[in-house]
Design an enzyme around this catalytic site. Structure first.
Site, PDB file in Angstrom:
ATOM      1  CD  GLU A 278      -0.742 -24.965  30.109  1.00 62.46           C
ATOM      2  OE1 GLU A 278       0.130 -24.576  30.910  1.00 62.46           O
ATOM      3  OE2 GLU A 278      -1.883 -25.303  30.451  1.00 62.46           O
TER       4      GLU A 278
ATOM      5  CB  THR B 269      -0.946   0.007   1.220  1.00 60.04           C
ATOM      6  OG1 THR B 269      -1.820  -1.122   1.131  1.00 60.04           O
ATOM      7  CG2 THR B 269      -1.779   1.267   1.281  1.00 60.04           C
TER       8      THR B 269
ATOM      9  CE1 TYR C 298      -3.761  -0.311  -1.534  1.00 59.86           C
ATOM     10  CE2 TYR C 298      -5.721   0.638  -0.537  1.00 59.86           C
ATOM     11  CZ  TYR C 298      -4.591  -0.142  -0.440  1.00 59.86           C
ATOM     12  OH  TYR C 298      -4.285  -0.750   0.742  1.00 59.86           O
TER      13      TYR C 298
ATOM     14  CE  LYS D 226      -3.610  -4.668   8.124  1.00 59.11           C
ATOM     15  NZ  LYS D 226      -3.541  -4.734   6.631  1.00 59.11           N
TER      16      LYS D 226
ATOM     17  CB  THR E  53      -0.042  -3.339   6.402  1.00 60.02           C
ATOM     18  OG1 THR E  53      -1.265  -3.252   5.666  1.00 60.02           O
ATOM     19  CG2 THR E  53       0.672  -1.997   6.380  1.00 60.02           C
ATOM     20  CG  ASP E  54      -3.144  -7.245   3.646  1.00 57.86           C
ATOM     21  OD1 ASP E  54      -3.529  -6.417   4.490  1.00 57.86           O
ATOM     22  OD2 ASP E  54      -3.727  -7.443   2.563  1.00 57.86           O
TER      23      ASP E  54
END
Length: 367
Positions: A323, A53, A67, A206, A133-134
């Site tokens: 755990e 992006t 976009y 994210k 960012t994904d």
């Protein structure tokens, strides 16, 4: 202070022409020829661009969705932020120009190799990676595990394309370069810098698909903050407990590791299908603290016994701890790592030919 308006005008003046992606396989030493505004008193920072992006372009300045990611080249990103030259001598390397969902292990291996070569040079003081960012947290985690240097490796991106009226890419890029140039950033492993926050690549994730303040580390917290584009760290340099590093200099491909999502009445056959398609390891994004159905566990146990499939339990929840279970010897617990980061760690462990003891120490270490 960076003007987003001036950044937009610079982009518009350059025609917003999509840059053709190319692969830069060698990283020459930074010289005055690479930087016409070279200042010997400033650190040399190399920006490795992969698309996303932050290099995105849309038809309208109000458009923040729909976009084209990876439309602009690294040279355009640098020219849009002339303030970069106030803090460093910058040089751009276009490694890829993709939506981050298209990043492959081979791209990551190539990126890590180029970064390692650059940081090994005395002419480079730090690097920045621009990334979608994904999957930014996965690439940052991979670099944290494979790049061996005390010099800063800072990964950044944007939640809004470069053409948006409220584009966050320019200020994130300036922040990332500023952090990479800061002596206080050394010895902290790979860092993620967006929205004035400095986070460890080990734990940050994210958390929101759209908001600019998406990258968070709820349980562990941030490492620092930027005030007026000046980094302030809360703590001295330290590594996460149990962190390992891997030598991938000879790697061309990495083993296939798949993530399976836990849910009510999950299909046990998906695990078998993943192994049949080539998966050497499986990460279970389990319910709660790693829960899985009895039918699903039976299939996993069989796969581990008959195929030698490496299995690690994680969780589908945002945070939490899975755990170890001493009663089960065919899978490991992922601890605090989320499924996508557990996948990267398991992939590298398989590549490094870890045995059962090695995997146990990798995932189920004592603090």
């Amino acid at each position: 202070m960076l003007s987003l308006t001036s950044a937009l005008l610079a982009l518009q003046g350059l025609g917003l022409v999509a840059a053709a992606p190319y692969v830069h396989n060698t990283v020459p030493e930074l010289s005055t020829r690479d930087a016409p505004r070279y200042n010997a008193s400033l650190p040399n920072i190399t920006i490795f661009a992969t698309g996303g992006t932050i290099a995105g372009s849309a038809a309208d300045i109000t458009q923040t969705t729909g976009y084209q990611a990876g439309a602009l080249g690294v040279d355009i990103l640098i020219k849009a932020v002339p303030e970069l030259w106030n803090v460093s001598n910058v040089r751009g390397v276009q490694v890829a120009n993709l939506d981050s969902g298209m990043i492959t292990p081979s791209i990551l291996v190539n990126l890590s190799s180029q970064i390692q070569a650059e940081l090994d040079s005395p002419y480079c003081q730090g690097v920045v990676v621009t990334h979608g960012t994904d999957t930014l947290e996965e690439s940052a985690f991979f670099l944290d595990l494979t790049v061996r240097s005390d010099k800063p490796v800072v990964v950044t991106g944007a939640m809004r394309p470069a053409t948006a009226l409220s584009a966050d890419g320019p200020i994130n890029l300036l922040s990332a370069v500023t952090v990479a140039a800061a002596p206080a950033a050394r010895g902290r492993g790979a860092l993620v810098v967006l929205n004035d926050r400095i986070a460890s690549a080990w734990y940050v994730t994210k958390t929101n698909a759209n908001a600019p303040d998406t990258f968070k580390s709820y349980e562990m917290g941030y490492l620092g903050v930027l005030i007026d584009i000046k980094p302030i760290f809360y703590f001295p340099p330290a590594w996460p407990v149990g962190k390992r590093q891997f030598n991938i200099t000879a790697a061309t491909v990495l083993p296939q590791v798949d993530v399976l999502y836990g849910y009510q009445a999950l299909n046990p056959g998906l695990a078998s299908a993943a192994v049949a398609s080539g998966a050497k390891g499986l990460v279970m994004a389990g319910m709660g603290a790693g829960g899985w159905t009895e039918a699903g566990r039976a299939v996993l146990k069989q796969l581990a016994a008959s195929n030698g499939t490496h299995i690690v339990d994680s969780r589908r929840t945002m945070d939490g701890y899975v755990e170890p279970d001493s009663s089960n010897t065919y899978y490991y617990a992922g601890g605090f790592l989320n499924p996508q980061k557990t996948r990267i760690l398991l992939q590298l462990g398989i590549y490094a030919n870890y045995n059962a003891t090695g995997f146990k120490s990798l995932f189920e270490f004592d603090s």
